[in-house]
Motif scaffolding. Sequence first.
Motif, PDB file in Angstrom:
ATOM      1  N   SER A 135     -33.465  -6.667  63.375  1.00 29.79           N
ATOM      2  CA  SER A 135     -33.698  -8.039  63.850  1.00 29.79           C
ATOM      3  C   SER A 135     -32.439  -8.719  64.357  1.00 29.79           C
ATOM      4  CB  SER A 135     -34.316  -8.881  62.722  1.00 29.79           C
ATOM      5  OG  SER A 135     -33.455  -8.915  61.600  1.00 29.79           O
ATOM      6  N   SER A 136     -31.302  -8.042  64.306  1.00 26.43           N
ATOM      7  CA  SER A 136     -30.070  -8.649  64.816  1.00 26.43           C
ATOM      8  C   SER A 136     -29.117  -7.591  65.340  1.00 26.43           C
ATOM      9  CB  SER A 136     -29.372  -9.470  63.727  1.00 26.43           C
ATOM     10  OG  SER A 136     -28.863  -8.637  62.710  1.00 26.43           O
TER      11      SER A 136
ATOM     12  N   GLU B  21     -19.337 -16.902  62.468  1.00 30.98           N
ATOM     13  CA  GLU B  21     -18.111 -17.507  62.998  1.00 30.98           C
ATOM     14  C   GLU B  21     -18.021 -18.982  62.618  1.00 30.98           C
ATOM     15  OE1 GLU B  21     -18.199 -16.895  67.185  1.00 30.98           O
ATOM     16  OE2 GLU B  21     -17.907 -14.708  67.059  1.00 30.98           O
ATOM     17  N   ARG B  22     -19.125 -19.682  62.758  1.00 27.26           N
ATOM     18  CA  ARG B  22     -19.116 -21.117  62.442  1.00 27.26           C
ATOM     19  C   ARG B  22     -19.048 -21.368  60.942  1.00 27.26           C
ATOM     20  NH1 ARG B  22     -23.342 -24.366  66.121  1.00 27.26           N
ATOM     21  NH2 ARG B  22     -22.570 -25.979  64.689  1.00 27.26           N
ATOM     22  N   ASP B  23     -19.570 -20.446  60.149  1.00 33.06           N
ATOM     23  CA  ASP B  23     -19.416 -20.549  58.701  1.00 33.06           C
ATOM     24  C   ASP B  23     -17.941 -20.395  58.334  1.00 33.06           C
ATOM     25  OD1 ASP B  23     -20.471 -20.542  55.881  1.00 33.06           O
ATOM     26  OD2 ASP B  23     -19.605 -18.537  55.916  1.00 33.06           O
ATOM     27  N   ASN B  24     -17.286 -19.409  58.930  1.00 29.73           N
ATOM     28  CA  ASN B  24     -15.868 -19.179  58.631  1.00 29.73           C
ATOM     29  C   ASN B  24     -15.002 -20.373  58.995  1.00 29.73           C
ATOM     30  OD1 ASN B  24     -16.137 -16.583  57.557  1.00 29.73           O
ATOM     31  ND2 ASN B  24     -16.100 -15.625  59.570  1.00 29.73           N
TER      32      ASN B  24
ATOM     33  N   VAL C  73     -28.741 -20.399  66.185  1.00 27.61           N
ATOM     34  CA  VAL C  73     -27.761 -19.517  66.831  1.00 27.61           C
ATOM     35  C   VAL C  73     -27.919 -18.086  66.322  1.00 27.61           C
ATOM     36  CG1 VAL C  73     -26.116 -21.423  67.052  1.00 27.61           C
ATOM     37  CG2 VAL C  73     -25.980 -19.910  65.057  1.00 27.61           C
ATOM     38  N   PRO C  74     -27.440 -17.092  67.077  1.00 27.66           N
ATOM     39  CA  PRO C  74     -27.450 -15.707  66.591  1.00 27.66           C
ATOM     40  C   PRO C  74     -26.619 -15.559  65.321  1.00 27.66           C
ATOM     41  CG  PRO C  74     -27.065 -15.783  68.952  1.00 27.66           C
ATOM     42  CD  PRO C  74     -26.959 -17.197  68.456  1.00 27.66           C
ATOM     43  N   PHE C  75     -26.921 -14.514  64.569  1.00 30.64           N
ATOM     44  CA  PHE C  75     -26.271 -14.291  63.282  1.00 30.64           C
ATOM     45  C   PHE C  75     -24.745 -14.233  63.405  1.00 30.64           C
ATOM     46  CE2 PHE C  75     -24.989 -11.170  59.870  1.00 30.64           C
ATOM     47  CZ  PHE C  75     -25.172 -12.041  58.814  1.00 30.64           C
ATOM     48  N   ALA C  76     -24.241 -13.529  64.402  1.00 30.15           N
ATOM     49  CA  ALA C  76     -22.794 -13.390  64.554  1.00 30.15           C
ATOM     50  C   ALA C  76     -22.140 -14.743  64.798  1.00 30.15           C
ATOM     51  CB  ALA C  76     -22.468 -12.429  65.692  1.00 30.15           C
TER      52      ALA C  76
ATOM     53  N   GLY D 165     -30.664 -19.880  61.973  1.00 37.05           N
ATOM     54  CA  GLY D 165     -30.741 -18.635  62.724  1.00 37.05           C
ATOM     55  C   GLY D 165     -31.627 -18.754  63.948  1.00 37.05           C
ATOM     56  N   ASP D 166     -31.604 -17.692  64.768  1.00 32.06           N
ATOM     57  CA  ASP D 166     -32.380 -17.712  66.006  1.00 32.06           C
ATOM     58  C   ASP D 166     -33.597 -16.801  65.963  1.00 32.06           C
ATOM     59  OD1 ASP D 166     -31.064 -15.279  66.063  1.00 32.06           O
ATOM     60  OD2 ASP D 166     -30.593 -15.368  68.204  1.00 32.06           O
TER      61      ASP D 166
END
Length: 565
Positions: free
Chosen positions: A56-57, A447-450, A440-443, A410-411
Amino acid sequence: MKKSKFSLLLLLTLVFSLVLSACSGSNNAGDPKPEDNGGTTGDTAAVPQELRMLDSSEIPTMDSVLAEGSTSFTYINNVGEGLYRLDQNHKPVPALADGEPKISDDYLVYTFNLIDSKWSNGDPVTAQDFVFAWQRAIDPKTASPYGPYMMGGKIKGAAEITEAGSKGEPYDLNTLGVKAIDEKTLEVTLDKPIAYWEDLFAFPTFYPQNQKFVEEKGDAFASSAENLLYNGPYVMETWEGTDASEWVLTKNPDYHSADQVKLEKITVNVVKDSNSAVNAFEAGETDMTGLLSSDIVPSYQGDERMLSWMEPTVFWIKLNQKNEALANKNIRKAIAMGFNKEDLAKSILNNGSVAANYFVPKDFVTLDGQDFREKYGDLVTFNAEEAKKAWEAGLKELGVDKLELRYLGGDTESAKKTDAYIKNQLETNLPGLTVKLESVPFAVRLERDNSMDYDLQFAGWGPDYGNALSFTDLWITDGGSNRMGYSNPEYDKLIKAAQGELATDEKAQWEAQQDAEKIMLAEDYGLAPVYQRAANILLNPNVKGLAIYNYGPDYSFQWITIEGE
């Protein structure tokens, strides 16, 4: 991570009497699980040993040092290998380690002899490959999301290196407790005795890397299939990078146990819509789907092709306390209590998942037959009336009458449904709140979590090893996986004690963690738990031997065989 992802742990005798048994559903820890789909029973000689599957991703990264999600860990696990690996029955067993290590009397120094194995370019796998990878993972310049988390407080010198880096002070990577005695001998020194050390050394963050290859590739390393080396059961024949929606794994002929690997080829396609995945499965275009969305699960109840299990994976809403409004406890309380998670689990998810009023999952670890959850049970539950009171008090304390909060989600199809439900609930129960959804996509979410670029974030966590600490140490002040600004000195004190002086006192260690969880949720409302996930996939009955894990990687393909009709 995730993911996610039990076995009876082989513990440190004499020092430890701790016995952790973790299981999925009603299966006993260490027993073959129904979703493993059994072993080979039919003739496979004339059947192409090829698996077609959906995910799924996309894969966020194939660099074991930079990986932090279950998708990356799953494929890294299948093309790589460390000192240990999880076997088909979910038990950590020696892999590149030649049998069990020599352990010092104080249970701090482990000396591993390595088996003969090689990289896909023909180079031997050496002890120095481990030293290089571990040092790279802990080096602040690398910015590994998992290196400091997995090594800090566990591997000697790791925490000091991370701390020095955060302060801009000099550090010496050679102070990390990993040393190549010679080409085939690796010495590892721990900060303190650790009961789950085998699980730790089976985790992809601790896999080796070929220094010469990594340095020659530079920024291109792990950017595509040809910019990777492999030492596991499979190699990536094709993978064009993090945007790729298809990749192919093939059997590694140079794997040290290649004769035990029967599956020759795995073709993976990314399909984020469950209906499209099911259509492909029913049309015979794929053998295995990703996780099914809730609207599909009921129609496959009782169908032998659907595999179902309760995961020790909990989803929650992270509350970024760098945001002034979310630094207010009443606002956090209102959000944590302001949505009907029981209705979400039953009506929206409808796939066996259950409402979570905790962050350490149920049916994960037990002590003397008692589940970790039994002491405190539910810690933060839905209560619209109490949520509204807390909301009004919080707004008054902030001197405002309304708030707008960005919600990072998630998207995928199921993620959008869940996020829309929570948005509606919060805006309905908390007057004056506007929730702005950002799918947004998982990746991108990672990035935004970091960078902590969110207000509210829907996220989940599956354990990395078979101990409740895989959840409780997430929220230590400035912890590597905290990334939402939560901080409580008493919480820190309890978890650090559980990791340190209480490590050999099983009952006291548990109580410290249980008390810490209560502080974080029932007193600070530092997090808004949502649900514990049940997983459901469709799998062709002719596919036998798929190993599904509850911590670390999601799956291992190395024991799969494809049977005929």
